[in-house]
Design an enzyme around this catalytic site. Structure first.
Site, PDB file in Angstrom:
ATOM      1  CG  ASN A   9      69.225  38.140  72.235  1.00 56.59           C
ATOM      2  OD1 ASN A   9      70.647  37.580  71.776  1.00 56.59           O
ATOM      3  ND2 ASN A   9      69.250  39.632  71.978  1.00 56.59           N
ATOM      4  CE  LYS A  11      70.131  41.313  74.106  1.00 54.70           C
ATOM      5  NZ  LYS A  11      69.487  42.853  74.609  1.00 54.70           N
ATOM      6  CG  HIS A  94      68.515  42.406  68.848  1.00 57.42           C
ATOM      7  ND1 HIS A  94      68.397  43.191  69.220  1.00 57.42           N
ATOM      8  CD2 HIS A  94      67.273  41.350  69.708  1.00 57.42           C
ATOM      9  CE1 HIS A  94      67.767  43.009  70.683  1.00 57.42           C
ATOM     10  NE2 HIS A  94      67.522  42.252  70.387  1.00 57.42           N
ATOM     11  CD  GLU A  96      70.843  44.510  71.639  1.00 55.34           C
ATOM     12  OE1 GLU A  96      71.324  43.560  71.315  1.00 55.34           O
ATOM     13  OE2 GLU A  96      69.943  44.953  72.955  1.00 55.34           O
ATOM     14  CD  GLU A 166      63.372  41.431  71.052  1.00 54.39           C
ATOM     15  OE1 GLU A 166      62.908  40.451  71.982  1.00 54.39           O
ATOM     16  OE2 GLU A 166      64.427  41.501  70.906  1.00 54.39           O
ATOM     17  N   GLY A 172      65.681  45.863  77.756  1.00 52.79           N
ATOM     18  CA  GLY A 172      66.987  46.105  78.971  1.00 52.79           C
ATOM     19  C   GLY A 172      66.419  46.752  79.354  1.00 52.79           C
ATOM     20  CB  SER A 212      61.792  44.289  80.358  1.00 56.35           C
ATOM     21  OG  SER A 212      62.803  45.258  80.411  1.00 56.35           O
TER      22      SER A 212
HETATM   23  C1  PEP Z   1      66.462  41.180  73.669  1.00 56.61           C
HETATM   24  O1  PEP Z   1      67.346  41.671  73.432  1.00 56.61           O
HETATM   25  O2  PEP Z   1      65.951  39.974  72.675  1.00 56.61           O
HETATM   26  C2  PEP Z   1      65.784  41.157  74.987  1.00 56.61           C
HETATM   27  C3  PEP Z   1      64.403  41.012  74.778  1.00 56.61           C
HETATM   28  O3  PEP Z   1      66.500  41.374  75.717  1.00 56.61           O
HETATM   29  P1  PEP Z   1      65.495  42.014  77.191  1.00 56.61           P
HETATM   30  O4  PEP Z   1      64.932  41.104  77.616  1.00 56.61           O
HETATM   31  O5  PEP Z   1      67.143  42.042  78.314  1.00 56.61           O
HETATM   32  O6  PEP Z   1      64.803  43.173  77.822  1.00 56.61           O
END
Ligand code: PEP
Length: 250
Positions: A9, A11, A94, A96, A166, A172, A212
């Site tokens: 992803n 973003k 997501h 976000e 998630e 992040g 992460s």
């Molecule tokens: C995401 O935004 O879907 C995500 C998993 O981000 P990260 O791997 O940076 O934690």
């Protein structure tokens, strides 16, 4: 046997030119054939990435779609548009988008149904906040998100939908869920899908962990029985994404 999947992803990162450079770097490094590799990229990059991944094992993904076919929705992208340029997967819900763009479970469900109408497989994100985890309501939260997102799906659609667990506190932050924490919730997600559509269906649904993930922790996370791969943010923007895809499951 569920086929493993690793989806990136990106973003709001990478210009079209930078996107092509990154895809060229990754295609040389990825050496696994037996898993689904998906790059979910900003809408502006979809056409450039579609061309760069021709004759590779990488599949094209979008980060969002609108639930209407067309009309006065300035700035939005429809499933029809995505379909025409070869998008196979789309991220829906997501955290976000849920927090910054106020997407709720009803909107998520409409988007999931619209994606399927056009033959695009939704990757539906669910996850709890740190406060919800500390209050002991993680499972309740996830069950509501799953039940609402998958409302009115056929059994066939429920088999092919992808769920990404998630935890918001892990996105992040560099602080991933432990293997056991991630497995516990992915198991609950599969159980919930089983209650809705039957065990035969839930055994086929792919459930990813996201938060992460990197080249060092992927192999252990992906080895958990109910985790079928990962949704990867930060690490998908660099070479480390290839390490995640190539990870040997322990
Ligand atoms: C995401 O935004 O879907 C995500 C998993 O981000 P990260 O791997 O940076 O934690």
């Amino acid at each position: 046997m569920r086929k493993r999947m690793v989806a990136g992803n990106w973003k709001m990162n990478k210009t079209p030119r930078e996107a092509v450079d990154l895809v060229n770097l990754l295609k040389d490094k990825i050496d696994k054939e037996d898993i689904d590799v998906v790059l979910c990229v900003p809408a502006i990059n979809l056409i450039a990435v579609a061309e760069s991944i021709l004759h590779t094992n990488i599949k094209l993904g979008a980060e969002n779609l609108h639930y209407e076919n067309c009309g006065a929705y300035t700035g939005e992208t429809s499933a029809t548009m995505l379909k025409e340029i070869g998008v196979k997967y789309v991220i829906v819900g997501h955290s976000e988008r849920r927090s910054y763009f106020k997407e709720n479970d009803v909107i998520v469900n409409k988007k999931v149904l619209k994606a399927f109408e056009y033959g695009i497989i939704p990757i539906v994100c669910v996850g709890e906040s740190l406060e919800e985890r500390e209050d002991g309501i993680t499972i309740e939260k996830i069950r509501i998100q799953v039940k609402k997102a998958l409302k009115n799906l056929t059994d066939k659609q429920a088999e092919s939908v992808v769920i990404a667990y998630e935890p918001i506190w892990a996105i992040g932050t560099g602080k991933h869920a432990t293997n056991e924490q991630a497995q516990e919730i992915c198991f609950e997600i599969r159980k919930c899908i089983g209650e809705m559509f039957g065990e035969k269906v839930s055994e086929k649904t792919r459930i990813l962990y996201g938060g992460s993930v990197n080249g060092k922790n992927a192999n252990e996370l992906f080895a958990m029985p109910d985790i079928d791969g990962g949704l990867v943010g930060g690490a998908s923007l660099k070479e480390d994404f290839a390490n995640i895809v190539n990870a040997d499951i322990v």
